[in-house]
Scaffold this motif. Structure first.
Motif, PDB file in Angstrom:
ATOM      1  N   ALA A   1       0.849  -1.199   0.000  1.00  0.00           N
ATOM      2  CA  ALA A   1       0.000   0.000   0.000  1.00  0.00           C
ATOM      3  C   ALA A   1       0.875   1.235   0.000  1.00  0.00           C
ATOM      4  O   ALA A   1       2.003   1.204   0.499  1.00  0.00           O
ATOM      5  CB  ALA A   1      -0.902   0.007   1.233  1.00  0.00           C
TER       6      ALA A   1
ATOM      7  N   ASP B   1      -1.713  -1.072   5.186  1.00  0.00           N
ATOM      8  CA  ASP B   1      -2.498  -0.030   4.517  1.00  0.00           C
ATOM      9  C   ASP B   1      -2.817   1.148   5.444  1.00  0.00           C
ATOM     10  O   ASP B   1      -3.514   2.072   5.050  1.00  0.00           O
ATOM     11  CB  ASP B   1      -3.782  -0.610   3.918  1.00  0.00           C
ATOM     12  CG  ASP B   1      -4.684  -1.230   4.962  1.00  0.00           C
ATOM     13  OD1 ASP B   1      -4.247  -1.402   6.125  1.00  0.00           O
ATOM     14  OD2 ASP B   1      -5.841  -1.551   4.625  1.00  0.00           O
TER      15      ASP B   1
ATOM     16  N   LYS C   1      -9.777   5.424  -0.438  1.00  0.00           N
ATOM     17  CA  LYS C   1      -8.992   4.227  -0.754  1.00  0.00           C
ATOM     18  C   LYS C   1      -9.225   3.883  -2.218  1.00  0.00           C
ATOM     19  O   LYS C   1     -10.371   3.899  -2.671  1.00  0.00           O
ATOM     20  CB  LYS C   1      -9.430   3.048   0.120  1.00  0.00           C
ATOM     21  CG  LYS C   1      -8.992   3.192   1.555  1.00  0.00           C
ATOM     22  CD  LYS C   1      -9.190   1.911   2.337  1.00  0.00           C
ATOM     23  CE  LYS C   1      -8.624   2.100   3.735  1.00  0.00           C
ATOM     24  NZ  LYS C   1      -8.627   0.896   4.530  1.00  0.00           N
TER      25      LYS C   1
ATOM     26  N   ILE D   1      -5.315   6.147   0.336  1.00  0.00           N
ATOM     27  CA  ILE D   1      -4.476   4.946   0.352  1.00  0.00           C
ATOM     28  C   ILE D   1      -4.683   4.195  -0.959  1.00  0.00           C
ATOM     29  O   ILE D   1      -5.822   3.890  -1.346  1.00  0.00           O
ATOM     30  CB  ILE D   1      -4.855   4.020   1.530  1.00  0.00           C
ATOM     31  CG1 ILE D   1      -4.763   4.762   2.862  1.00  0.00           C
ATOM     32  CG2 ILE D   1      -3.982   2.759   1.523  1.00  0.00           C
ATOM     33  CD1 ILE D   1      -3.376   5.121   3.324  1.00  0.00           C
TER      34      ILE D   1
ATOM     35  N   ASN E   1      -4.065   0.739  -3.104  1.00  0.00           N
ATOM     36  CA  ASN E   1      -3.654  -0.668  -3.087  1.00  0.00           C
ATOM     37  C   ASN E   1      -2.661  -0.827  -4.225  1.00  0.00           C
ATOM     38  O   ASN E   1      -3.034  -0.662  -5.384  1.00  0.00           O
ATOM     39  CB  ASN E   1      -4.835  -1.599  -3.381  1.00  0.00           C
ATOM     40  CG  ASN E   1      -5.938  -1.414  -2.370  1.00  0.00           C
ATOM     41  OD1 ASN E   1      -5.672  -1.378  -1.180  1.00  0.00           O
ATOM     42  ND2 ASN E   1      -7.167  -1.287  -2.853  1.00  0.00           N
TER      43      ASN E   1
END
Ligand code: NAD
Ligand code: ZN
Ligand code: ZN
Length: 376
Positions: free
Chosen positions: A43, A169, A349, A371, A373
């Motif tokens: 992350a 994360d 996210k 954040i 991935n």
């Protein structure tokens, strides 16, 4: 590991040039050399310094590059001579080194390691050498990290091993912005119990500074931003008073002086604007006021000598003064035991493919931290 010693092909967001969208590409990541570690990035977040490099900085030599410097991941393999990390270790790669051997690392006064890229290549915003290539061209690793890539290679002096149970994360945020703002208050400013503080700029860095002022026992914390949508979050981190400089027809330093009988004890600039830098120095009290510069720009700034002659102290901070290997594992533990907040900074996210949406949100002040991935 089947990949150890081999070139890895993986996805990365490449910034081919300034002022242009990032492009998801397949890049090649070379194996780690002497003293280096290859990390699978799980992350990564986006910090204003990426926006600065893409759109605001005057020097445009630092391209093509892979941005990203708030990442966390897992060691894939290590190069010759690396004995303190092993495949599978959870780690945070940081833009700031702690070699542990130079005179700066040996001094308790500073976290600015002599081997840090920042001492020698600040205009490029990375080392000139890189383990990334794409379409036959070398691609820089922004601030020596480049965490918008599924794999990175980085020297061990920039890597911190963290708790096996740390959620990657969230703790990726400690790689830059949150450590910076928090440390600016608790280390660099040295905020004292009962003091009055002002934080200019309420992005993640400024909000973390508010959190630091609160944890250090400040009695009153002014949160200053031209975007009033940030005030609600600032309350969550402990701000007590809220000021929008645009709402007054006089300088905000005068407003603060009136509200605090002469100025605040500690002021922290977390914007990256030289006019604001001057204003926050003006806002602290004569005699003992301390101002800390956190925001990054490549524009000169000025102030009247009387500001310092009258007893104010003007300081700057890199990563909040934290020596990474000594402090980041502790900050991870502080998060896991509830001493510091991280979740509250996360407003979005996304997947790596949505990187340009994340850049846009950050650029337009609509997110605190997003954040991404990185590895599926
Ligand atoms: P951000 O963009 O999320 O936040 C900046 C905030 O400043 C925004 O809320 C914006 O509305 C506010 N602002 C803009 N102009 C203002 C003004 N005139 N007065 C008051 N507020 C104003 O950014 P961030 O990620 O929190 O980073 C903040 C700064 O810290 C950036 O300059 C970044 O490069 C720098 N930084 C420095 C270090 C370091 O080690 N010194 C580390 C990380 C980030
Ligand atoms: Zn060092
Ligand atoms: Zn940063």
């Amino acid at each position: 590991m089947a990949t150890a010693g081999k070139v890895i092909k993986c996805r990365a967001a490449v910034a081919w040039e300034p002022n242009a969208p990032l492009v998801i590409e397949e890049i090649e990541v070379g194996p780690p050399q002497e003293g280096e570690i290859r990390i699978k990035i799980v992350a990564s977040s986006l910090c204003h310094t990426e926006i600065y490099h893409l759109f605001e900085g005057k020097d445009k030599r630092g391209f093509p590059t892979v941005l990203g410097h708030e990442g966390a991941g897992v060691v894939e393999s290590v190069g010759p001579g690396v004995t303190d990390f092993k495949p599978g270790d959870k780690v945070i790669p940081v833009s700031v080194a702690q070699c542990g051997e130079c005179r700066f690392c040996k001094s308790p006064k500073t976290n600015v390691c002599d081997r840090n890229w920042i001492n020698y290549h600040v205009d490029l915003m990375s080392y000139p050498t890189t383990r990334f290539t794409c379409r036959g061209r070398p691609i820089l690793q922004f601030t020596n990290t480049g965490t918008f890539s599924e794999y990175i290679v980085i020297n061990r002096i920039y890597v911190v091993k963290i708790h096996d149970d740390a959620p990657l994360d969230r703790v990726c945020l400690l790689g830059c912005g949150i450590s910076t703002g928090y440390g600016a208050a608790v280390n660099t400013a040295g905020v004292t119990p009962g003091s009055v503080c002002a934080v200019f700029g309420l992005g993640a860095v400024g909000l973390a500074a508010v959190m630091g002022c609160k944890n250090a026992g400040a009695s009153r914390i002014f949160a200053v931003d031209i975007n009033e949508q940030k005030f609600e979050k600032a309350k969550v981190f402990g701000a007590t008073d809220f000021l929008n400089p645009k709402a007054y027809n006089k300088p905000i330093s005068e407003v603060l002086a009136e509200l605090t009988n002469g100025g605040v004890d500690f002021s922290l600039e977390c914007v990256g604007n030289t006019e604001v830098s001057r204003m926050y120095l003006l806002s602290c009290i004569k005699g003992w006021g301390v101002s800390v510069l956190v925001g990054y720009t490549d524009v000169d700034f000025s102030a009247r000598p009387i500001q310092l002659i009258s007893g104010k102290t003007w300081k700057g901070t890199l990563l909040g003064g934290f020596k990474i290997k000594d402090s980041l594992p502790k900050l991870v533990n502080d998060y896991m035991t509830g001493k510091i907040m991280l979740d509250e900074f996360i407003t979005h996210k996304m997947d790596l493919e949505q990187i340009n949406d994340a850049v846009n949100l950050m650029k337009t002040g609509q997110c605190i931290r997003c954040i991404l991935n990185i590895s599926k």
